[in-house]
Design a protein around this motif. Sequence first.
Motif, mmCIF file in Angstrom:
data_model
loop_
_atom_site.group_PDB
_atom_site.id
_atom_site.type_symbol
_atom_site.label_atom_id
_atom_site.label_comp_id
_atom_site.label_asym_id
_atom_site.label_seq_id
_atom_site.Cartn_x
_atom_site.Cartn_y
_atom_site.Cartn_z
ATOM 1 N N ILE B 9 52.420 51.413 45.512
ATOM 2 C CA ILE B 9 50.988 51.319 45.841
ATOM 3 C C ILE B 9 50.550 49.874 45.602
ATOM 4 O O ILE B 9 50.625 49.378 44.478
ATOM 5 C CB ILE B 9 50.156 52.274 44.959
ATOM 6 N N SER B 10 50.097 49.217 46.669
ATOM 7 C CA SER B 10 49.679 47.821 46.487
ATOM 8 C C SER B 10 48.183 47.760 46.169
ATOM 9 O O SER B 10 47.445 48.728 46.386
ATOM 10 C CB SER B 10 49.973 47.013 47.742
ATOM 11 N N ASP B 11 47.738 46.611 45.674
ATOM 12 C CA ASP B 11 46.317 46.426 45.333
ATOM 13 C C ASP B 11 45.413 46.526 46.553
ATOM 14 O O ASP B 11 44.219 46.758 46.431
ATOM 15 C CB ASP B 11 46.113 45.041 44.691
ATOM 16 N N THR B 12 46.000 46.313 47.733
ATOM 17 C CA THR B 12 45.178 46.343 48.955
ATOM 18 C C THR B 12 44.997 47.766 49.499
ATOM 19 O O THR B 12 44.281 47.972 50.466
ATOM 20 C CB THR B 12 45.836 45.498 50.058
ATOM 21 N N LEU B 26 44.928 53.129 52.474
ATOM 22 C CA LEU B 26 43.858 53.847 51.773
ATOM 23 C C LEU B 26 42.598 52.998 51.722
ATOM 24 O O LEU B 26 42.682 51.764 51.662
ATOM 25 C CB LEU B 26 44.279 54.125 50.330
ATOM 26 N N ASN B 27 41.435 53.667 51.683
ATOM 27 C CA ASN B 27 40.205 52.915 51.407
ATOM 28 C C ASN B 27 40.092 52.730 49.885
ATOM 29 O O ASN B 27 40.890 53.306 49.123
ATOM 30 C CB ASN B 27 38.983 53.601 52.032
ATOM 31 N N LEU B 31 42.339 54.577 46.961
ATOM 32 C CA LEU B 31 43.258 53.792 46.129
ATOM 33 C C LEU B 31 42.991 54.047 44.647
ATOM 34 O O LEU B 31 43.922 54.261 43.857
ATOM 35 C CB LEU B 31 43.094 52.301 46.454
ATOM 36 N N GLU B 32 41.697 54.089 44.316
ATOM 37 C CA GLU B 32 41.336 54.316 42.912
ATOM 38 C C GLU B 32 41.846 55.684 42.450
ATOM 39 O O GLU B 32 42.450 55.801 41.375
ATOM 40 C CB GLU B 32 39.800 54.242 42.798
ATOM 41 N N LEU B 34 44.271 57.474 43.768
ATOM 42 C CA LEU B 34 45.735 57.500 43.733
ATOM 43 C C LEU B 34 46.263 56.827 42.456
ATOM 44 O O LEU B 34 47.219 57.307 41.844
ATOM 45 C CB LEU B 34 46.307 56.798 44.976
ATOM 46 N N ASN B 35 45.608 55.749 42.061
ATOM 47 C CA ASN B 35 46.026 55.087 40.821
ATOM 48 C C ASN B 35 45.786 55.980 39.604
ATOM 49 O O ASN B 35 46.593 56.006 38.680
ATOM 50 C CB ASN B 35 45.318 53.741 40.669
ATOM 51 N N TYR B 36 44.657 56.731 39.609
ATOM 52 C CA TYR B 36 44.414 57.687 38.504
ATOM 53 C C TYR B 36 45.510 58.750 38.487
ATOM 54 O O TYR B 36 46.018 59.128 37.428
ATOM 55 C CB TYR B 36 43.048 58.360 38.670
ATOM 56 N N LEU B 37 45.868 59.225 39.671
ATOM 57 C CA LEU B 37 46.926 60.248 39.751
ATOM 58 C C LEU B 37 48.238 59.669 39.227
ATOM 59 O O LEU B 37 48.995 60.343 38.524
ATOM 60 C CB LEU B 37 47.108 60.711 41.197
#
Lengths: 348, 81
Positions: B9-12, B26-27, B31-32, B34-37
């Motif tokens: 998962i990239s920062d973009t 992802l928008n 993204l946020e 997915l990072n929590y997951l």
Amino acid sequence: MNKLPLTVAVSGLNNTDNPGPGIPFIRAAKESGRFELKIIGLAYENLEPGIYMRGMTDAVYKMPYPSEGKVAFLDRIRYINDKENIDVLIPNLDAELHTVMISEKELGELGIKTFLPTLKQFEERHKSELEKFGEKYGIKVPRSFPVSSVSDINRIPKDFDFPLMVKGKFYDAHIAYNKEQVISHFNKISAQWGVPVIVQEFIKGTEVNVIALGDGEGNTIGAVPMRKQYITDKGKAWGGITISDQNMIDLTRNLIAAVKWRGGMEMELIKTINGEYYLIEINPRLPAWLYLAVGAGQNLPEAMLLMALGEKVPPYTSYDIGKMFVRYSYDMMVDLDDFQKISMNGEI
Amino acid sequence: MELKKNLAISDTGFVFDANSGESYSLNPIGLEILNYLKQGLKDDEIREKIMEKYDVDASTFDLVYFDFIRTLQQFDLFEKS
């Protein structure tokens, strides 16, 4: 390190929409840095783009079609060898492999080395033999039925549900949704590639491929799995990406160990939604997308050339995941003189 | 549910599934989440974090969130349980 002087004859210069592996093979060999190379291109058609690609070949010779047989092939190779002194011959087209394999003794006498599967390995992985191959080596394969005449189509087992794949013994594959389409595809494919034409169950899933190289003693020298991202209407990969799939690597290693595969290969697999892998084809040579493996860190042409020369090559143990290739087309300008030479003299 | 380990998962917001070779974009909210997951947060914890940060009620969040989760499942982005 001193570079090894090496003259390599390479076929498959057809960098068309149905590309051969010749040019990527040459590119990889040149980039290896291990060899001082002289590349002899072997072509079948006057308009194979590789003939005209600057910096790829040092000389190009037209070859007789494989259907002309062993004698014509060896006559031509002797002529080329007298002029060029070939060290290694790399045939890259399925249709010519059989002729080269049955000529290995004579090639050896001429001092020309190859690195090919044995005739037994080559024969048992034929599309028409794939079911037996799968049973023997414990790999799932779709059921298939060889068709040599239109009347054979009536004998396709009743439990073969549509859609079905209709495949040529060397090239070409079409999907058929009814019997009429099977007949139509059979006529077209058999006219071009001969019989048998293979009717195969259609397996739903994602097509994934592995490029690999076996040393003939059961060791996998390299293996890189790839998923096609862009497929042409001929079913060829125009874009692809390396993937991380240990199941595919294991499948390849186990197969190469069991068969003691010698040379390059491409396994075409379907991964179903349940995570099962079906082997749909083994191509007995490196595929046209071989440069992706080089880009991902495995220069399999370099390893193949070294093994052809009798060297022990350590296996590659890793590759870059997520490395992509995207093909493109490009209009080369060609001097009429070059075209004239290859057309009239059969060499350039 | 655990996200697949070989998901990059990239920062973009570019997501690459190294196992299948598929990629997705992802928008910022996607993204946020997915990072929590990826950090292993539970549904309730993610709801709480999003509601703290954005003007959204629980039922609207649940509607959109579970629809997003179903999409991730459809794309086979979770480890098989």
